[in-house]
Design a protein around this motif. Structure first.
Motif, PDB file in Angstrom:
ATOM      1  N   GLN A 263       3.816 -81.864 -18.250  1.00 35.73           N
ATOM      2  CA  GLN A 263       2.687 -82.417 -18.732  1.00 35.73           C
ATOM      3  C   GLN A 263       1.251 -81.640 -18.850  1.00 35.73           C
ATOM      4  N   THR A 264       1.712 -80.482 -18.586  1.00 36.96           N
ATOM      5  CA  THR A 264       0.672 -79.546 -19.630  1.00 36.96           C
ATOM      6  C   THR A 264       1.798 -78.730 -20.650  1.00 36.96           C
ATOM      7  N   GLY A 265       2.718 -79.148 -21.021  1.00 32.00           N
ATOM      8  CA  GLY A 265       3.950 -78.698 -21.737  1.00 32.00           C
ATOM      9  C   GLY A 265       4.111 -77.018 -21.776  1.00 32.00           C
ATOM     10  N   ILE A 266       4.275 -76.878 -20.277  1.00 32.44           N
ATOM     11  CA  ILE A 266       4.557 -75.138 -19.800  1.00 32.44           C
ATOM     12  C   ILE A 266       6.080 -75.213 -19.495  1.00 32.44           C
ATOM     13  N   ASP A 267       6.751 -74.772 -19.995  1.00 36.58           N
ATOM     14  CA  ASP A 267       8.508 -74.781 -20.429  1.00 36.58           C
ATOM     15  C   ASP A 267       8.803 -73.701 -19.418  1.00 36.58           C
ATOM     16  N   SER A 268       8.741 -73.513 -18.048  1.00 41.37           N
ATOM     17  CA  SER A 268       8.742 -72.292 -17.480  1.00 41.37           C
ATOM     18  C   SER A 268       8.491 -72.144 -16.483  1.00 41.37           C
ATOM     19  N   LEU A 269       8.592 -72.914 -15.191  1.00 41.01           N
ATOM     20  CA  LEU A 269       8.918 -73.393 -13.902  1.00 41.01           C
ATOM     21  C   LEU A 269       9.191 -71.833 -12.571  1.00 41.01           C
ATOM     22  N   VAL A 270       8.546 -71.317 -12.110  1.00 38.01           N
ATOM     23  CA  VAL A 270       9.224 -70.518 -10.523  1.00 38.01           C
ATOM     24  C   VAL A 270       8.419 -71.024  -9.671  1.00 38.01           C
ATOM     25  N   ILE A 271       9.386 -71.226  -8.882  1.00 34.42           N
ATOM     26  CA  ILE A 271       9.932 -71.561  -7.779  1.00 34.42           C
ATOM     27  C   ILE A 271       9.760 -69.868  -6.232  1.00 34.42           C
ATOM     28  N   ALA A 272       8.881 -70.169  -5.322  1.00 36.16           N
ATOM     29  CA  ALA A 272       8.158 -69.018  -4.722  1.00 36.16           C
ATOM     30  C   ALA A 272       8.102 -69.901  -3.153  1.00 36.16           C
ATOM     31  N   GLY A 273       8.004 -68.161  -2.280  1.00 29.26           N
ATOM     32  CA  GLY A 273       7.732 -69.059  -1.262  1.00 29.26           C
ATOM     33  C   GLY A 273       8.734 -69.095  -0.397  1.00 29.26           C
ATOM     34  N   GLY A 274       8.897 -69.089   0.986  1.00 29.92           N
ATOM     35  CA  GLY A 274       9.805 -69.226   1.750  1.00 29.92           C
ATOM     36  C   GLY A 274      10.688 -70.224   1.569  1.00 29.92           C
ATOM     37  N   VAL A 275      10.454 -71.342   1.413  1.00 27.69           N
ATOM     38  CA  VAL A 275      11.463 -72.644   0.834  1.00 27.69           C
ATOM     39  C   VAL A 275      12.262 -72.094  -0.484  1.00 27.69           C
ATOM     40  N   ALA A 276      11.690 -71.744  -1.445  1.00 28.16           N
ATOM     41  CA  ALA A 276      12.312 -71.292  -2.319  1.00 28.16           C
ATOM     42  C   ALA A 276      13.455 -70.775  -2.300  1.00 28.16           C
ATOM     43  N   ALA A 277      13.872 -70.132  -1.151  1.00 31.07           N
ATOM     44  CA  ALA A 277      15.343 -69.628  -0.534  1.00 31.07           C
ATOM     45  C   ALA A 277      16.131 -70.671   0.165  1.00 31.07           C
ATOM     46  N   ASN A 278      15.385 -72.288  -0.594  1.00 35.69           N
ATOM     47  CA  ASN A 278      17.045 -73.115   0.339  1.00 35.69           C
ATOM     48  C   ASN A 278      17.293 -73.812  -0.937  1.00 35.69           C
ATOM     49  N   SER A 279      18.972 -73.813  -0.314  1.00 37.10           N
ATOM     50  CA  SER A 279      20.143 -73.711  -1.087  1.00 37.10           C
ATOM     51  C   SER A 279      20.578 -74.027  -2.540  1.00 37.10           C
ATOM     52  N   ARG A 280      19.854 -75.906  -1.642  1.00 36.54           N
ATOM     53  CA  ARG A 280      19.714 -77.260  -2.620  1.00 36.54           C
ATOM     54  C   ARG A 280      18.576 -77.018  -3.286  1.00 36.54           C
ATOM     55  N   LEU A 281      17.254 -77.010  -3.252  1.00 35.12           N
ATOM     56  CA  LEU A 281      16.639 -76.905  -3.763  1.00 35.12           C
ATOM     57  C   LEU A 281      16.798 -76.064  -5.094  1.00 35.12           C
ATOM     58  N   ARG A 282      17.250 -75.139  -5.080  1.00 33.90           N
ATOM     59  CA  ARG A 282      17.449 -74.498  -6.019  1.00 33.90           C
ATOM     60  C   ARG A 282      18.584 -74.626  -6.610  1.00 33.90           C
TER      61      ARG A 282
END
Ligand code: KG4
Ligand code: ZN
Length: 344
Positions: A263-282
């Motif tokens: 929606q913003t036209g930004i083609d970059s995503l950073v996933i951060a914070g403790g839950v970003a360590a989750n293997s399934r999320l990654r």
């Protein structure tokens, strides 16, 4: 100053952490955790955390200096987490940082813990810094941020209206009698379970809710659904519950983050914070971002959970960008909006 040498201190929760960064290069990242002292209480006890910070601080700073080979007198600035977090815990870090800045006659930067979770990504590559969407998921916060400039321009697009993602992991782990902190334990348990064994609700994803809460999250309904399922199913399979619960969280987090990118036209995503360590999320993030043509960054798991490198990273970027330093009377704040990266 293009490559400032910055020492960063983090004490917002139960980790006493010190990082040293030069420019975007990580030189040391030392963490002393009091998590074992809290485990038997099933959550962090603020008073215990504060005392543990006080005890661990001098040795943690010394160890970071030894590992990096840096001398305190050569440091260009001191950065410290000013909030959000447990006030008594934050005060220990802020006091230490204040003392160092005063004695060394160097500027002090009070940084936002949430923004610094996102900033740590910049230590992991050398590419040009460009605007990104950030999914920030920790024990206390879940937000989707539009980051135009990590030191000065962060807009919150949405956040959890009840529990944070990490909090949901911790609560479900308790229901499943897995222990504390729950995130890594559910992650492990889920590996032998079926992600589609139980269909748990995806909060705020139907058309009616989306109209009002497009980029907001809600995990309380999911928590209730898991709790009801466990009561109604005495012979439940723990790994299946863990995997299906985790899948529901991962699905919602990514649905909304990718939508924010498109929606913003930004083609970059950073996933951060403790839950970003989750293997399934990654894993699922990789699949969905590849499909949507979005460049994905997930810092290594050790840099996702609380650490000092992230604080030093944001401090270093602030110095390099010529942002004004904080005052020496810097206050610790239990709540700071993610849109204020540097706390005056
Ligand atoms: O960012 P963080 O280290 O501390 C806060 O700022 O809150 O996040 C801690 C949270 C805890 O709720 C913990 O259970 C969760 O991150 N967490 C995980 C994993 N590792 C840590 N959640 C899911 N999967 C993991 N592997
Ligand atoms: Zn954190």
């Amino acid at each position: 100053m293009s490559e400032p040498l910055v020492l960063g201190i983090e004490t917002s929760c139960d980790e006493t952490a010190v990082g040293i960064v030069k420019g975007r290069k990580l030189l040391a990242n030392v963490i002393a955790s009091s998590v074992e002292e809290h485990a038997r209480f099933g959550g962090v006890v603020p008073e215990v955390a504060s005392r543990a910070h006080l005890e661990a601080m001098p040795a943690t700073i010394q160890q970071a200096l030894d590992i990096s080979g840096v001398k305190l007198k050569d440091v260009d600035a001191i950065a410290v987490t000013a909030g959000p977090g447990l006030v008594g815990a934050l005060l220990v870090g802020v006091s230490a940082a204040n003392g160092l800045a005063l004695a060394l006659e160097k500027p002090l930067y009070g940084v936002n813990h949430l923004a610094s979770h996102v900033a740590v990504d910049l230590l992991t590559h050398e590419e040009e810094i460009r605007p990104t969407i950030a999914l920030l998921v920790s024990g206390g916060h879940s937000s989707i941020l539009q980051v135009s400039d990590i030191t000065s321009d962060i807009k919150s697009l949405g956040q959890s209206i009840d529990d944070a993602a990490g909090e949901a992991f911790d609560k479900i782990a308790r229901l499943l009698q897995l222990g504390f902190p729950g995130g890594p334990l559910i992650d492990k348990e889920a590996k032998s379970g079926k992600v589609d064994a139980i269909s748990f609700p995806r909060g705020l994803t139907n058309a009616k809710d989306l109209a009002e809460h497009e980029f907001d999250f809600s995990f309380s309904g999911l928590k209730t659904a898991v709790s009801r399922y466990l009561q109604a199913t005495p012979e439940f399979v723990r790994a299946d519950v863990a995997a299906s619960f985790q899948e529901a969280i991962v699905d919602v987090l990514l649905q909304k983050s990718i939508k924010a990118c498109l929606q913003t036209g930004i083609d970059s995503l950073v996933i951060a914070g403790g839950v970003a360590a989750n293997s399934r999320l990654r894993t699922v993030a990789q699949q969905r971002c590849a499909k949507a043509g979005i460049e994905l960054r997930t810092p290594p798991p050790a840099l996702c959970t609380d650490n000092g490198a992230m604080v030093a990273a944001l401090g270093s970027l602030a110095v390099a960008a010529g942002r004004p330093a904080s005052s020496l009377g810097l206050e610790a704040a239990s709540a700071i909006s993610p849109s204020i990266p540097i706390w005056a």
